[in-house]
Write a protein that holds these residues in place. Sequence first.
Motif, short mmCIF file in Angstrom:
data_model
loop_
_atom_site.label_atom_id
_atom_site.label_comp_id
_atom_site.label_asym_id
_atom_site.label_seq_id
_atom_site.Cartn_x
_atom_site.Cartn_y
_atom_site.Cartn_z
N LEU A 104 78.37 57.33 81.56
CA LEU A 104 79.48 56.69 82.25
C LEU A 104 78.97 55.53 83.09
O LEU A 104 77.90 55.63 83.71
N ILE A 105 79.73 54.44 83.14
CA ILE A 105 79.32 53.30 83.96
C ILE A 105 79.69 53.48 85.43
O ILE A 105 79.19 52.76 86.28
N ALA A 106 80.57 54.46 85.72
CA ALA A 106 80.94 54.77 87.10
C ALA A 106 81.56 56.16 87.12
O ALA A 106 82.06 56.64 86.11
N GLY B 180 88.93 55.52 96.43
CA GLY B 180 87.89 56.20 97.20
C GLY B 180 86.59 55.44 96.99
O GLY B 180 86.45 54.30 97.43
N GLU B 181 85.68 56.06 96.23
CA GLU B 181 84.38 55.42 96.00
C GLU B 181 84.40 54.31 94.95
O GLU B 181 83.45 53.54 94.83
N ILE B 182 85.49 54.21 94.21
CA ILE B 182 85.63 53.18 93.15
C ILE B 182 86.68 52.17 93.58
O ILE B 182 87.81 52.55 93.93
N THR B 183 86.33 50.88 93.54
CA THR B 183 87.29 49.83 93.87
C THR B 183 88.21 49.57 92.68
O THR B 183 87.85 49.87 91.53
N PRO B 184 89.37 48.99 92.92
CA PRO B 184 90.24 48.62 91.80
C PRO B 184 89.55 47.69 90.79
O PRO B 184 89.77 47.80 89.59
N ALA C 68 85.09 60.71 85.37
CA ALA C 68 85.32 59.30 85.04
C ALA C 68 86.50 58.78 85.85
O ALA C 68 87.46 59.51 86.09
N PRO C 69 86.46 57.51 86.26
CA PRO C 69 87.59 56.96 87.00
C PRO C 69 88.77 56.55 86.11
O PRO C 69 89.89 56.47 86.58
N VAL C 70 88.50 56.29 84.82
CA VAL C 70 89.54 55.79 83.92
C VAL C 70 89.32 56.38 82.53
O VAL C 70 88.18 56.59 82.09
N GLU C 71 90.43 56.64 81.83
CA GLU C 71 90.41 57.04 80.43
C GLU C 71 91.56 56.29 79.75
O GLU C 71 92.65 56.19 80.32
N SER D 151 91.50 59.04 70.38
CA SER D 151 91.36 60.02 71.45
C SER D 151 91.15 59.22 72.74
O SER D 151 90.85 58.02 72.70
N GLY D 152 91.27 59.88 73.86
CA GLY D 152 90.99 59.21 75.13
C GLY D 152 89.57 58.71 75.15
O GLY D 152 88.64 59.45 74.82
N GLN D 153 89.41 57.44 75.52
CA GLN D 153 88.09 56.81 75.57
C GLN D 153 87.68 56.65 77.03
O GLN D 153 88.44 56.14 77.85
N LEU D 154 86.47 57.08 77.33
CA LEU D 154 85.92 56.95 78.67
C LEU D 154 85.07 55.69 78.78
O LEU D 154 84.65 55.13 77.76
#
Length: 153
Positions: free
Chosen positions: A48-50, A56-60, A141-144, A38-41
């Motif tokens: 969540l760590i971010a 925006g508020e999260i850098t690459p 979350a910023p990434v999954e 499944s999608g992991q966050l």
Amino acid sequence: MNTPEERLAELGLTVPEVVPPLAVYVPAVRVGSLVYTSGQLPIIDGALIATGKVGGEITPEQAAACAQQCALNAIAAIRAVAGDLSHIRIVKVVAFVASTPDFTGQPGVANGASELFGAVFGDAGVHARSAVGVPVLPLDAPVEVEVIAEIAG
């Protein structure tokens, strides 16, 4: 040759506990020799760590670290279904990146996951991949990351 767990230890990492599902699904399912996660966050110890949007508020760089944590959580889900990581081949990775409309660096963010799979599984960590920008992800979350892995042998 080192095991995947030994390679993780060399990186200062360990396989975490499987992140409990946030809704009605299971972390991973085995179908024949394939394991679909499944999608992991990017969750550590239940949090969540971010949060926020990349660009925006999260850098690459922060997002790539999130993708790495997603990959580590995927490894945990795969191990829970497959048992032994030494026979795992990563086949396909999909990274969803919650980003601002003008952010186009999704592939660089996804490298956080891909590089970890390469470091942990060597040649068996080389995979096909998609990196997709989306407006929002669960819990902001910023990434999954989701993974298809093969149990070889």
